[in-house]
Design a protein around this motif. Structure first.
Motif, PDB file in Angstrom:
ATOM      1  N   SER A 127      55.826  67.787 -57.339  1.00 22.86           N
ATOM      2  CA  SER A 127      55.709  69.035 -56.566  1.00 22.86           C
ATOM      3  C   SER A 127      56.057  68.804 -55.096  1.00 22.86           C
ATOM      4  O   SER A 127      56.832  69.574 -54.501  1.00 22.86           O
ATOM      5  N   LEU A 128      55.525  67.740 -54.492  1.00 22.66           N
ATOM      6  CA  LEU A 128      55.814  67.438 -53.087  1.00 22.66           C
ATOM      7  C   LEU A 128      57.293  67.117 -52.891  1.00 22.66           C
ATOM      8  O   LEU A 128      57.902  67.535 -51.892  1.00 22.66           O
ATOM      9  N   THR A 129      57.860  66.387 -53.851  1.00 27.61           N
ATOM     10  CA  THR A 129      59.277  66.020 -53.744  1.00 27.61           C
ATOM     11  C   THR A 129      60.174  67.250 -53.839  1.00 27.61           C
ATOM     12  O   THR A 129      61.136  67.398 -53.067  1.00 27.61           O
ATOM     13  N   VAL A 130      59.869  68.146 -54.756  1.00 30.24           N
ATOM     14  CA  VAL A 130      60.661  69.373 -54.910  1.00 30.24           C
ATOM     15  C   VAL A 130      60.560  70.224 -53.650  1.00 30.24           C
ATOM     16  O   VAL A 130      61.574  70.766 -53.153  1.00 30.24           O
ATOM     17  N   ILE A 131      59.371  70.363 -53.104  1.00 34.91           N
ATOM     18  CA  ILE A 131      59.200  71.126 -51.862  1.00 34.91           C
ATOM     19  C   ILE A 131      60.022  70.494 -50.738  1.00 34.91           C
ATOM     20  O   ILE A 131      60.702  71.186 -49.959  1.00 34.91           O
ATOM     21  N   SER A 167      55.281  49.690 -61.094  1.00 34.09           N
ATOM     22  CA  SER A 167      56.618  50.202 -60.807  1.00 34.09           C
ATOM     23  C   SER A 167      56.647  51.727 -60.832  1.00 34.09           C
ATOM     24  O   SER A 167      57.209  52.364 -59.923  1.00 34.09           O
ATOM     25  N   TYR A 168      56.023  52.313 -61.859  1.00 31.41           N
ATOM     26  CA  TYR A 168      56.061  53.774 -61.999  1.00 31.41           C
ATOM     27  C   TYR A 168      55.314  54.459 -60.849  1.00 31.41           C
ATOM     28  O   TYR A 168      55.816  55.411 -60.254  1.00 31.41           O
ATOM     29  N   VAL A 169      54.118  53.956 -60.529  1.00 33.52           N
ATOM     30  CA  VAL A 169      53.318  54.577 -59.474  1.00 33.52           C
ATOM     31  C   VAL A 169      53.987  54.404 -58.109  1.00 33.52           C
ATOM     32  O   VAL A 169      54.112  55.357 -57.337  1.00 33.52           O
ATOM     33  N   ALA A 170      54.422  53.171 -57.807  1.00 32.06           N
ATOM     34  CA  ALA A 170      55.047  52.905 -56.509  1.00 32.06           C
ATOM     35  C   ALA A 170      56.335  53.707 -56.341  1.00 32.06           C
ATOM     36  O   ALA A 170      56.599  54.266 -55.262  1.00 32.06           O
ATOM     37  N   SER A 171      57.138  53.783 -57.386  1.00 31.80           N
ATOM     38  CA  SER A 171      58.386  54.528 -57.309  1.00 31.80           C
ATOM     39  C   SER A 171      58.141  55.987 -56.960  1.00 31.80           C
ATOM     40  O   SER A 171      58.819  56.560 -56.099  1.00 31.80           O
ATOM     41  N   GLY A 172      57.144  56.596 -57.618  1.00 31.92           N
ATOM     42  CA  GLY A 172      56.849  57.997 -57.336  1.00 31.92           C
ATOM     43  C   GLY A 172      56.381  58.223 -55.921  1.00 31.92           C
ATOM     44  O   GLY A 172      56.803  59.197 -55.252  1.00 31.92           O
ATOM     45  N   VAL A 173      55.518  57.347 -55.395  1.00 29.65           N
ATOM     46  CA  VAL A 173      54.999  57.500 -54.034  1.00 29.65           C
ATOM     47  C   VAL A 173      56.120  57.317 -53.013  1.00 29.65           C
ATOM     48  O   VAL A 173      56.249  58.107 -52.053  1.00 29.65           O
ATOM     49  N   PHE A 174      56.962  56.288 -53.203  1.00 33.60           N
ATOM     50  CA  PHE A 174      58.025  56.030 -52.232  1.00 33.60           C
ATOM     51  C   PHE A 174      59.120  57.100 -52.267  1.00 33.60           C
ATOM     52  O   PHE A 174      59.762  57.354 -51.243  1.00 33.60           O
ATOM     53  N   VAL A 175      59.324  57.728 -53.394  1.00 29.43           N
ATOM     54  CA  VAL A 175      60.267  58.852 -53.440  1.00 29.43           C
ATOM     55  C   VAL A 175      59.759  59.998 -52.574  1.00 29.43           C
ATOM     56  O   VAL A 175      60.530  60.652 -51.851  1.00 29.43           O
ATOM     57  N   VAL A 176      58.450  60.261 -52.618  1.00 22.47           N
ATOM     58  CA  VAL A 176      57.863  61.299 -51.765  1.00 22.47           C
ATOM     59  C   VAL A 176      58.044  60.942 -50.291  1.00 22.47           C
ATOM     60  O   VAL A 176      58.433  61.781 -49.468  1.00 22.47           O
ATOM     61  N   THR A 216      61.656  61.330 -49.247  1.00 19.61           N
ATOM     62  CA  THR A 216      61.988  62.756 -49.106  1.00 19.61           C
ATOM     63  C   THR A 216      61.502  63.287 -47.759  1.00 19.61           C
ATOM     64  O   THR A 216      62.231  64.024 -47.064  1.00 19.61           O
ATOM     65  N   ALA A 217      60.278  62.911 -47.378  1.00 17.96           N
ATOM     66  CA  ALA A 217      59.745  63.340 -46.083  1.00 17.96           C
ATOM     67  C   ALA A 217      60.574  62.769 -44.940  1.00 17.96           C
ATOM     68  O   ALA A 217      60.865  63.464 -43.941  1.00 17.96           O
ATOM     69  N   GLN A 218      60.987  61.503 -45.085  1.00 15.20           N
ATOM     70  CA  GLN A 218      61.786  60.874 -44.037  1.00 15.20           C
ATOM     71  C   GLN A 218      63.159  61.538 -43.939  1.00 15.20           C
ATOM     72  O   GLN A 218      63.690  61.739 -42.837  1.00 15.20           O
ATOM     73  N   MET A 219      63.758  61.883 -45.066  1.00  9.97           N
ATOM     74  CA  MET A 219      65.047  62.571 -45.062  1.00  9.97           C
ATOM     75  C   MET A 219      64.943  63.923 -44.367  1.00  9.97           C
ATOM     76  O   MET A 219      65.838  64.322 -43.614  1.00  9.97           O
ATOM     77  N   TYR A 220      63.848  64.620 -44.618  1.00  6.78           N
ATOM     78  CA  TYR A 220      63.664  65.923 -43.970  1.00  6.78           C
ATOM     79  C   TYR A 220      63.613  65.757 -42.453  1.00  6.78           C
ATOM     80  O   TYR A 220      64.240  66.515 -41.696  1.00  6.78           O
ATOM     81  N   ASN A 221      62.881  64.742 -41.989  1.00  5.03           N
ATOM     82  CA  ASN A 221      62.780  64.508 -40.551  1.00  5.03           C
ATOM     83  C   ASN A 221      64.132  64.157 -39.938  1.00  5.03           C
ATOM     84  O   ASN A 221      64.467  64.590 -38.836  1.00  5.03           O
ATOM     85  N   VAL A 222      64.915  63.327 -40.669  1.00  7.00           N
ATOM     86  CA  VAL A 222      66.222  62.925 -40.157  1.00  7.00           C
ATOM     87  C   VAL A 222      67.157  64.124 -40.044  1.00  7.00           C
ATOM     88  O   VAL A 222      67.894  64.279 -39.051  1.00  7.00           O
TER      89      VAL A 222
END
Length: 617
Positions: free
Chosen positions: A520-524, A425-434, A437-443
């Motif tokens: 770091s990737l999420t904050v960026i 849960s912890y690992v998957a949650s962190g990866v999918f948040v990244v 975030t990338a998908q939101m930026y594209n949208v």
């Protein structure tokens, strides 16, 4: 001095001795044949114990309650039973040694004349300190027979078994009354104290290669034995009557077996810290229950201080062991507040995430491009909630007797399964948040993407991410060397203690390195999204409204990950984190998103339905 009789709170300087609840007197007034304290306590040694060790008084060897005033030392009259006070008064000292009263000690290793020492006709030495010099058999083959030793220090003398036993053989007439021997820091392997001397009371074998040892204890004597940092594997204690040990140090050994013959052991102070082969399981419990500790015990596990697990009467002595950040002697979850919050988080997480799945995905309520992305977040939160149910169920099952089953629970398949779910849960949650975030930026950067259907390649990416997370989470189960799930009662792969253990590097990678990169990737990504929203006029209000909830979910994930990463980093570099803080981190912070995120999703659904209702009316 009667006007000073009531100064019971006054603190004396180091140079003075305080009469009980009264004034201070110089040390030279103690045991001088005259009563100087109001109750004549200055003439009773037993009331002062170790405080007098640092005074100017001489303590007779072998008779700790017999004191001799400095004025009566070397006065031609024997005041000690062994004539200690008249020894070494007029004798010369061997070259390279320092002598005083009955002590002969190495003073200058470069000037030591071994032959001068061993051929001396001086009869006064009772304590011989040879630590640090290299002994050879030719040095003591002509040892004079008149000497009688009470204590001998042979630490770091490059002794082998052959040299040691030759030394003891040539010295047999001198060590018949030996009560203390220090053999630490030598390459020796001995199997019993009977090989050394019959009258020993203190035996130091730290930093030696002793493996299997038989301690033959005469019940009338009080013993102190130090095996610390040795290769000790098994210890057998033999005594016809109950055995009394002042001090038994088994710390930093490989001890796995302690066998007691025909007796019970009473120990004033016991030290079993870093005794790695003691797993604090049922076997360890059996060992501890054969002992009675009267003063203090030192260990590595909170279980040592639990009466159901440890020595008889353990609660009445000083127990020095680290507190467990989570558990107590009776319960897996040590206090009611943590237990309540864990159940509450599990309930909200299960009900909330199932409700979100039904409303948003089964009923196809969410037609946005983030539908599949957010589903992965919801699924990871649901997995964390299932993990919480595992822990809550174990807490109920082992209620009131948890300490007896701690090892059984940690080594169980259920605990490993729970650890797998928490890490997944912890690992998957962190990866999918990244990824979100990338998908939101594209949208926001390209608004037309929001109206486009999800591509097959993106679904394949999600599947690959889940497969990778499953493999990572299975590593502690598949590879015993990294099994950190059994290191704590919550079965989580987090570096809870401030020391390295099995799976420690795995925990560092997951909770510090990997989590730090994700944060770091999420904050960026968030910074770039805010830049687009603030400075790109093509970004419309509807796009912003659709991603408000995702902003909050991403922000909560960053906060959780930052707290865990920073705490893990501090623990990894050796900075002490209190067990209480570690407990709250494990029970409250780690699973917090699994309860917060479904509430945010439900709040978003309620707002959308309310807005739709207002538009219809």
């Amino acid at each position: 001095m009667s006007h000073l009789a009531n100064c019971e709170n006054f603190v004396c300087s180091n140079a003075l001795l305080k009469c009980p609840n009264s004034y201070c007197i110089p040390y030279y007034m103690v045991s001088d044949g005259h009563s100087d304290c109001p109750g004549a306590e200055d003439e009773e040694f037993n009331l002062y114990n170790l405080n007098l060790m640092h005074s100017q008084l001489m303590i007779c060897r072998g008779f700790n309650q017999l004191l001799v005033h400095p004025a009566h030392v070397c006065d031609g009259i024997n005041n000690c039973p062994a004539r200690d006070d008249e020894l070494r008064c007029y004798e010369t000292c061997p070259t390279g040694f320092a002598c005083g009263e009955s002590v002969t000690e190495v003073f200058d290793h470069n000037e030591v004349n071994h032959r001068d020492l061993f051929q001396t006709k001086d009869k006064s030495t009772r304590i011989l300190v040879l630590s640090g010099i290299t002994l050879r058999t030719e040095y003591f083959k002509e040892l004079h027979g008149a000497i009688q030793l009470f204590e001998i220090y042979l630490s770091n003398c490059s002794l082998s078994n052959d040299i040691l036993f030759e030394f003891l053989n040539f010295y047999w007439h001198a060590i018949r009354y030996l009560t203390f021997i220090d053999l630490s820091y030598n390459d020796i392997v001995i199997s019993t104290n009977s090989e050394i001397a019959e009258n020993l009371k203190v035996l130091k074998l730290s930093h030696t290669h002793v493996k299997d040892f038989v301690l033959n204890v005469v019940y009338t004597r009080s013993w102190a034995v130090d095996f610390s940092f040795s290769d000790l594997n098994s210890l057998t204690i033999v005594g016809e009557e109950d055995v009394v040990l002042d001090y038994l140090n088994l710390s930093n050994t490989k001890l796995s077996t302690l066998w007691i013959s025909k007796s019970h052991i009473y120990i004033n102070t016991l030290d079993i810290r870093n005794t790695h082969y003691l797993k604090y399981d049922s076997n360890t419990s059996k060992i501890l229950k054969s002992l009675t500790v009267k003063s203090a015990v030192h260990g590595d596990s909170y279980k040592l201080c639990c009466s159901k697990f440890s020595c008889p009467g353990i609660q009445s002595v000083k127990c020095f062991a680290p507190d467990d950040p989570i558990t107590s002697c009776n319960n897996l979850l040590g206090d009611f507040v943590k237990r309540f919050l864990l159940w509450l988080t599990a309930f909200i997480g299960i009900v909330g995430n199932v409700a979100v799945i039904i409303i948003k995905y089964v009923n196809n309520y969410d037609p946005s491009t983030f539908k599949h992305s957010t589903f992965n977040i919801v699924l990871s939160d649901l997995i964390m909630s299932v993990y919480l149910l595992f822990i809550a169920g174990a807490d109920v099952y082992y209620r009131d007797d948890y300490v007896l089953y701690d090892t059984e629970w940690r080594d169980s398949s259920l605990c490993k399964a729970a650890g797998f779910l928490a890490t997944l849960s912890y690992v998957a949650s962190g990866v999918f948040v990244v990824l979100i975030t990338a998908q939101m930026y594209n949208v926001h950067r390209h608004p037309t993407l929001e109206q486009q259907p999800i591509k097959i390649s993106l679904v394949s990416l999600y599947v690959c991410v889940w497969c990778l997370c499953v493999v990572i989470s299975l590593l502690p189960i598949l590879i015993p060397a990294v099994n950190i799930y059994s290191s704590n009662a919550l079965c989580i792969g987090f570096p809870l203690p401030n020391k390295q253990q099995a799976g420690w590097m795995f925990a560092i990678f997951i909770h510090i390195i990997m989590s730090g990169v994700e944060i770091s990737l999420t904050v960026i990504g968030l910074i770039l999204i805010l830049k687009v929203i603030l400075f790109d006029s093509s970004c419309v209000e509807s796009e912003i409204n659709n991603t408000k909830t995702l902003f909050l979910i991403i922000l909560s994930s960053i906060i959780r990950g930052s707290i865990i990463s920073i705490t893990g980093l501090l623990s990894a570099v050796g900075i002490n984190i209190s067990p209480n803080r570690m407990g709250w981190l494990s029970v409250f912070v780690l699973p917090l998103n699994s309860a917060i995120n479904p509430l945010l999703f439900i709040w978003q659904i309620v707002q959308q339905k309310w807005a739709a209702y207002k538009n219809r009316t």
